[in-house]
Design an enzyme around this catalytic site. Structure first.
Site, PDB file in Angstrom:
ATOM      1  N   GLU A 242       5.827   3.971   2.183  1.00  0.00           N
ATOM      2  CA  GLU A 242       6.546   5.167   1.714  1.00  0.00           C
ATOM      3  C   GLU A 242       7.008   6.025   2.879  1.00  0.00           C
ATOM      4  O   GLU A 242       8.131   6.535   2.881  1.00  0.00           O
ATOM      5  CB  GLU A 242       5.652   5.993   0.794  1.00  0.00           C
TER       6      GLU A 242
ATOM      7  N   GLY B 276       0.835  -1.194   0.000  1.00  0.00           N
ATOM      8  CA  GLY B 276       0.000   0.000   0.000  1.00  0.00           C
ATOM      9  C   GLY B 276       0.868   1.242   0.000  1.00  0.00           C
ATOM     10  O   GLY B 276       2.032   1.228  -0.389  1.00  0.00           O
ATOM     11  N   ARG B 277       0.307   2.340   0.488  1.00  0.00           N
ATOM     12  CA  ARG B 277       1.083   3.588   0.533  1.00  0.00           C
ATOM     13  C   ARG B 277       1.801   3.802   1.848  1.00  0.00           C
ATOM     14  O   ARG B 277       2.679   4.653   1.965  1.00  0.00           O
ATOM     15  CB  ARG B 277       0.174   4.774   0.224  1.00  0.00           C
TER      16      ARG B 277
ATOM     17  N   TYR C 295       6.279  -5.149  -6.203  1.00  0.00           N
ATOM     18  CA  TYR C 295       5.502  -4.504  -7.250  1.00  0.00           C
ATOM     19  C   TYR C 295       6.496  -3.838  -8.207  1.00  0.00           C
ATOM     20  O   TYR C 295       7.486  -3.249  -7.767  1.00  0.00           O
ATOM     21  CB  TYR C 295       4.548  -3.471  -6.647  1.00  0.00           C
TER      22      TYR C 295
ATOM     23  N   CYS D 229       4.554  -6.359  -2.093  1.00  0.00           N
ATOM     24  CA  CYS D 229       4.223  -5.174  -2.881  1.00  0.00           C
ATOM     25  C   CYS D 229       5.164  -4.003  -2.568  1.00  0.00           C
ATOM     26  O   CYS D 229       6.355  -4.069  -2.801  1.00  0.00           O
ATOM     27  CB  CYS D 229       2.762  -4.801  -2.657  1.00  0.00           C
ATOM     28  N   HIS D 230       4.639  -2.910  -2.005  1.00  0.00           N
ATOM     29  CA  HIS D 230       5.463  -1.747  -1.656  1.00  0.00           C
ATOM     30  C   HIS D 230       6.153  -1.906  -0.301  1.00  0.00           C
ATOM     31  O   HIS D 230       6.935  -1.036   0.093  1.00  0.00           O
ATOM     32  CB  HIS D 230       4.608  -0.479  -1.630  1.00  0.00           C
TER      33      HIS D 230
END
Length: 353
Positions: free
Chosen positions: A252, A248-249, A298, A278-279
């Site tokens: 970050e 997800g975000r 990802y 993923c992230h």
């Protein structure tokens, strides 16, 4: 190897059971293998007299309803959502469910899925539960208990399940990437805690639904609110057997948190299983723990992975996962079955049929 028939809204349950070594087909009346069913986000909150609804992930079917031969399957799952309202008046659905009942094969229904069983006249004299709006009592244990009981009904036996797993979360973590592995590990009998920096047990993390809808990158929609289980500031890393980092975000900005970085280094330094998807690999890259490791993610995270000194494994197909020593990495939530099963292998947890 078992085979069972699943329906979309329970993508989490479908992925979990597939990770346990069960072959799963998902079908929908009027649709074929490769078609999509749209799922719904039903957010339960005290702010309203009923739950609001928003669009969820697109769920890909892998079999054609008209081709189903129920004799080839060991059980059937009927997830909830709004689809049971119209499935309950579909004669072909009721006929299929009745065949499973007459053969005394395991049938699992959750939420509004009970409407289908009621329409098929299969709940009279039975103890059952469901969503309150279908005049039953909601089970607080949720999908984890539902999955565990269905695996047991199929004849499955969970082996070496007493593991303690820590999930690293943040706002706008990917909905499926936190919920599906979390509930899968709970279903296996593991003790699972979820934490987030600057949050306490009982607080909520917002999640995001990331989907692939024909654009150059994924779309984003609001997901379910995810309830945290423990206080980030009070956790003792040494008391856990593994760490899971959803995507997800959230990664970050979590990658900028020194306490998060220290936590990841602790698990990797102790050679405990770490599973990131993923992230989530943005955090691994920031922690400097990927040097010399094989790693997938990802595709947009390739730069982070390569610059951190890892050997990039192209996510082809996109639902792949990779194990390198104590590290499991996955590309996207489409790969949950392999991602979860690889983590299970490192934990020594398995399901025997």
């Amino acid at each position: 190897m078992r085979r069972l028939h699943g329906r979309p809204r329970g993508h989490g349950a479908v992925s979990s059971i597939a990770a346990f070594g069960v072959s799963v087909d998902a079908v929908c009346p009027g649709k074929k293998a490769g078609d999509f069913c749209c799922t719904a986000i039903h957010q339960h909150t005290s702010a309203y007299q009923t739950h609001p609804e928003s669009r969820g992930h697109n769920f890909a079917l892998n079999a054609t309803f008209d081709d189903i031969e129920f004799t080839k399957y060991d059980g059937i799952i009927i997830p909830g959502g709004r689809s049971p309202e119209y499935l309950a008046v579909d004669a072909s659905v009721l006929e299929l469910v009745t065949k499973f009942a007459d053969s005394r094969k395991p049938i699992a229904a959750i939420g509004r899925g009970l409407l289908v069983l009621a329409a098929a006249d299969l709940v009279k004299g039975r103890m059952c539960t469901g969503f309150p709006h279908v005049k039953r009592v909601l089970v607080a244990a949720g999908n984890a208990e539902f999955i565990r009981l269905f695996v047991k009904a199929l004849g499955g036996r969970i082996i070496s399940s007493e593991r303690r797993i820590l999930f690293l979360c943040g706002d706008f973590v990917e909905d499926y990437e936190v919920a599906v592995p979390f509930q899968s590990l709970q279903a296996l009998g593991c003790h699972v805690d979820a934490v987030c920096p600057k949050r306490k047990a009982g607080d909520i993390c917002a999640t995001a639904v990331h989907d692939f809808e024909g654009d150059q990158t994924y779309s984003e929609k609001p997901g379910h609110n995810f309830i945290l289980i423990a206080d980030f500031g009070a956790i003792d890393a040494s008391s856990y057997d593994a760490l899971v980092i959803p995507g997800g975000r959230a990664p970050e900005y979590l990658a900028l948190n020194e306490k998060v970085i220290a936590l990841v280094k602790n698990f990797m330094g102790a050679r405990k299983p770490v599973a990131s998807i993923c992230h989530g690999q943005q955090i691994l890259a920031a922690a400097g723990v990927l040097q010399g490791r094989k790693c997938t993610a990802y595709p947009a995270v390739k730069v982070n992975v390569v610059l951190s000194g890892a050997t990039w494994v192209e996510p082809d197909p996109l639902d792949c996962a990779v194990t390198d020593g104590n590290l499991v990495t996955g590309a996207v939530w489409l790969g949950h079955p392999e991602f979860i099963s690889r983590l299970m292998a490192l934990l020594g947890v398995r399901v025997s049929f």
